[in-house]
Design a protein around this motif. Structure first.
Motif, PDB file in Angstrom:
ATOM      1  N   LYS A 179       0.857  -1.180   0.000  1.00 61.72           N
ATOM      2  CA  LYS A 179       0.000   0.000   0.000  1.00 61.72           C
ATOM      3  C   LYS A 179       0.893   1.230   0.000  1.00 61.72           C
ATOM      4  O   LYS A 179       1.817   1.324   0.807  1.00 61.72           O
ATOM      5  N   VAL A 180       0.611   2.168  -0.891  1.00 56.16           N
ATOM      6  CA  VAL A 180       1.432   3.373  -1.010  1.00 56.16           C
ATOM      7  C   VAL A 180       0.558   4.606  -0.771  1.00 56.16           C
ATOM      8  O   VAL A 180      -0.473   4.776  -1.426  1.00 56.16           O
ATOM      9  N   TYR A 181       0.992   5.446   0.163  1.00 58.40           N
ATOM     10  CA  TYR A 181       0.293   6.695   0.454  1.00 58.40           C
ATOM     11  C   TYR A 181       1.229   7.861   0.139  1.00 58.40           C
ATOM     12  O   TYR A 181       2.357   7.907   0.638  1.00 58.40           O
ATOM     13  N   ALA A 182       0.776   8.789  -0.681  1.00 55.48           N
ATOM     14  CA  ALA A 182       1.580   9.950  -1.051  1.00 55.48           C
ATOM     15  C   ALA A 182       0.946  11.209  -0.478  1.00 55.48           C
ATOM     16  O   ALA A 182      -0.280  11.341  -0.438  1.00 55.48           O
ATOM     17  N   SER A 183       1.796  12.137  -0.043  1.00 59.86           N
ATOM     18  CA  SER A 183       1.284  13.394   0.519  1.00 59.86           C
ATOM     19  C   SER A 183       0.971  14.377  -0.590  1.00 59.86           C
ATOM     20  O   SER A 183       1.660  14.437  -1.610  1.00 59.86           O
ATOM     21  N   GLN A 184      -0.072  15.140  -0.391  1.00 59.48           N
ATOM     22  CA  GLN A 184      -0.424  16.246  -1.276  1.00 59.48           C
ATOM     23  C   GLN A 184      -0.606  17.490  -0.414  1.00 59.48           C
ATOM     24  O   GLN A 184      -1.415  17.500   0.508  1.00 59.48           O
ATOM     25  N   VAL A 185       0.181  18.534  -0.733  1.00 57.34           N
ATOM     26  CA  VAL A 185       0.189  19.741   0.091  1.00 57.34           C
ATOM     27  C   VAL A 185      -0.279  20.923  -0.752  1.00 57.34           C
ATOM     28  O   VAL A 185       0.196  21.129  -1.871  1.00 57.34           O
ATOM     29  N   GLU A 186      -1.193  21.693  -0.204  1.00 57.43           N
ATOM     30  CA  GLU A 186      -1.685  22.872  -0.915  1.00 57.43           C
ATOM     31  C   GLU A 186      -0.601  23.945  -0.962  1.00 57.43           C
ATOM     32  O   GLU A 186       0.094  24.194   0.022  1.00 57.43           O
ATOM     33  N   GLY A 187      -0.436  24.568  -2.114  1.00 57.16           N
ATOM     34  CA  GLY A 187       0.488  25.678  -2.227  1.00 57.16           C
ATOM     35  C   GLY A 187       1.917  25.306  -2.546  1.00 57.16           C
ATOM     36  O   GLY A 187       2.801  26.155  -2.467  1.00 57.16           O
ATOM     37  N   GLY A 188       2.181  24.067  -2.883  1.00 54.24           N
ATOM     38  CA  GLY A 188       3.517  23.696  -3.327  1.00 54.24           C
ATOM     39  C   GLY A 188       4.556  23.631  -2.229  1.00 54.24           C
ATOM     40  O   GLY A 188       5.400  24.510  -2.091  1.00 54.24           O
ATOM     41  N   SER A 189       4.518  22.602  -1.418  1.00 55.54           N
ATOM     42  CA  SER A 189       5.488  22.418  -0.342  1.00 55.54           C
ATOM     43  C   SER A 189       6.861  22.039  -0.884  1.00 55.54           C
ATOM     44  O   SER A 189       6.989  21.446  -1.965  1.00 55.54           O
ATOM     45  N   LEU A 190       7.908  22.363  -0.120  1.00 60.64           N
ATOM     46  CA  LEU A 190       9.265  21.941  -0.470  1.00 60.64           C
ATOM     47  C   LEU A 190       9.477  20.461  -0.166  1.00 60.64           C
ATOM     48  O   LEU A 190      10.391  19.842  -0.697  1.00 60.64           O
ATOM     49  N   VAL A 191       8.628  19.895   0.683  1.00 60.40           N
ATOM     50  CA  VAL A 191       8.796  18.512   1.148  1.00 60.40           C
ATOM     51  C   VAL A 191       7.686  17.638   0.607  1.00 60.40           C
ATOM     52  O   VAL A 191       6.513  18.014   0.615  1.00 60.40           O
ATOM     53  N   VAL A 211      11.237  10.515   1.733  1.00 55.41           N
ATOM     54  CA  VAL A 211      10.992  11.948   1.920  1.00 55.41           C
ATOM     55  C   VAL A 211      11.874  12.743   0.960  1.00 55.41           C
ATOM     56  O   VAL A 211      13.101  12.583   0.950  1.00 55.41           O
ATOM     57  N   GLY A 212      11.248  13.558   0.146  1.00 54.54           N
ATOM     58  CA  GLY A 212      11.978  14.389  -0.812  1.00 54.54           C
ATOM     59  C   GLY A 212      12.036  15.837  -0.365  1.00 54.54           C
ATOM     60  O   GLY A 212      11.123  16.323   0.325  1.00 54.54           O
ATOM     61  N   TYR A 213      13.105  16.513  -0.754  1.00 55.34           N
ATOM     62  CA  TYR A 213      13.244  17.945  -0.447  1.00 55.34           C
ATOM     63  C   TYR A 213      13.579  18.685  -1.737  1.00 55.34           C
ATOM     64  O   TYR A 213      14.561  18.366  -2.422  1.00 55.34           O
ATOM     65  N   ASN A 214      12.756  19.685  -2.065  1.00 61.32           N
ATOM     66  CA  ASN A 214      12.912  20.423  -3.313  1.00 61.32           C
ATOM     67  C   ASN A 214      13.778  21.668  -3.087  1.00 61.32           C
ATOM     68  O   ASN A 214      13.336  22.661  -2.510  1.00 61.32           O
ATOM     69  N   ASN A 215      15.036  21.582  -3.529  1.00 61.35           N
ATOM     70  CA  ASN A 215      15.953  22.710  -3.417  1.00 61.35           C
ATOM     71  C   ASN A 215      15.722  23.668  -4.585  1.00 61.35           C
ATOM     72  O   ASN A 215      15.826  23.278  -5.753  1.00 61.35           O
ATOM     73  N   LYS A 216      15.424  24.911  -4.274  1.00 62.31           N
ATOM     74  CA  LYS A 216      15.205  25.920  -5.308  1.00 62.31           C
ATOM     75  C   LYS A 216      16.407  26.859  -5.336  1.00 62.31           C
ATOM     76  O   LYS A 216      16.737  27.492  -4.330  1.00 62.31           O
TER      77      LYS A 216
END
Length: 256
Positions: free
Chosen positions: A98-110, A142-147
């Motif tokens: 079973k795979v659960y993915a997070s969805q965050v409003e407003g474009g999270s870095l994580v 856990v991913g981290y989006n470096n801008k």
């Protein structure tokens, strides 16, 4: 070689190549469900998940889009297969995940992906002699989006961001500290995170701080602030309650 012996050898060769073999399903590895309570909890009516990072509190949710999927757990190859593909046949178990993915409003870095599965690999052969001994495991990716402030040249193109990803395996809900070459899992009877006290929390963290993978080193050389998730805190009945990066940034999850 005489003609009759040659014909016999040809017939034997054709017969062997025609026999071939078939993949053998050794059965299903059933979930023990011992770790289900550490999966993302469904908020009660009127409440939602929130992810706080860099002073911003964003609403989020976990999505299990594919439901329960079935995967193959390879064990070994059989001794003989067809003439044209000697590695075409294998023995394997099947298992659910079973795979659960997070969805965050407003474009999270994580970004967070949580997979409940059996503690066995789908990419390589596993040494399984007793299927009842194969436990469950939760994989927290856990991913981290470096801008970047300025685009970084990568070959013939340029990039304005880079996502680092780290994976933590939660395999045993005990009070013992579990060490290996990658990370440590420790049980904390009491811990204060973000000013809030929690009981019975598991802390999973990477053993090598400031370690960048080979594919990340090129980016890090040009952007020394390249960040990634260093550790997470996991609580029964909730899942991840907090994460922190190698540069000291904190990401707090809550239900309100």
């Amino acid at each position: 070689m005489k003609l009759n012996k040659l014909l016999a050898a040809v017939v034997l060769s054709v017969g062997l190549s025609a026999c071939g073999c078939e993949d053998v399903n050794l059965g299903k590895l059933e979930f023990t469900n011992e770790l289900v309570s550490f999966m993302p909890a469904q908020p009660t009516q009127g409440k939602s998940y929130y992810m706080a990072e860099e002073g911003v509190n964003r609403k989020m949710k976990y999505i299990n889009a594919a439901g329960v999927t079935s995967v193959e757990i390879p064990v070994r190859r059989t001794n003989y297969s067809g003439k044209f593909d000697p590695n075409s046949c294998k023995e394997f178990f099947t298992a659910d995940q079973k795979v659960y993915a997070s969805q965050v409003e407003g474009g999270s870095l994580v970004s967070i992906s949580v997979t409940y599965r059996k503690n066995a690999s789908t990419d390589r052969f596993n040494n399984i002699t007793d299927k009842a001994a194969v436990g469950d495991v939760i994989e927290f990716a856990v991913g981290y989006n470096n801008k970047f402030p300025e685009p970084i040249q990568t070959g013939t193109s340029s990039s304005s961001n880079f996502i680092t990803s780290r994976t933590f395996l939660f395999g045993d809900a005990t009070t013992n500290t579990i060490d290996n070459h990658t990370y440590t899992q420790e049980f904390l009877s009491t811990v204060t995170l973000g000013g809030v006290q929690h009981q019975n929390v598991y802390h999973l963290y990477l053993n090598q701080p400031n370690y960048y993978r080979p594919e990340e080193q090129y980016i890090h050389d040009r952007y020394p602030a390249l960040d990634y998730i260093q550790g997470i805190y996991v609580k029964e009945g909730f899942g991840i309650i907090q994460a922190y990066s190698s540069k000291g940034k904190e990401i707090v999850l809550s239900v309100n």
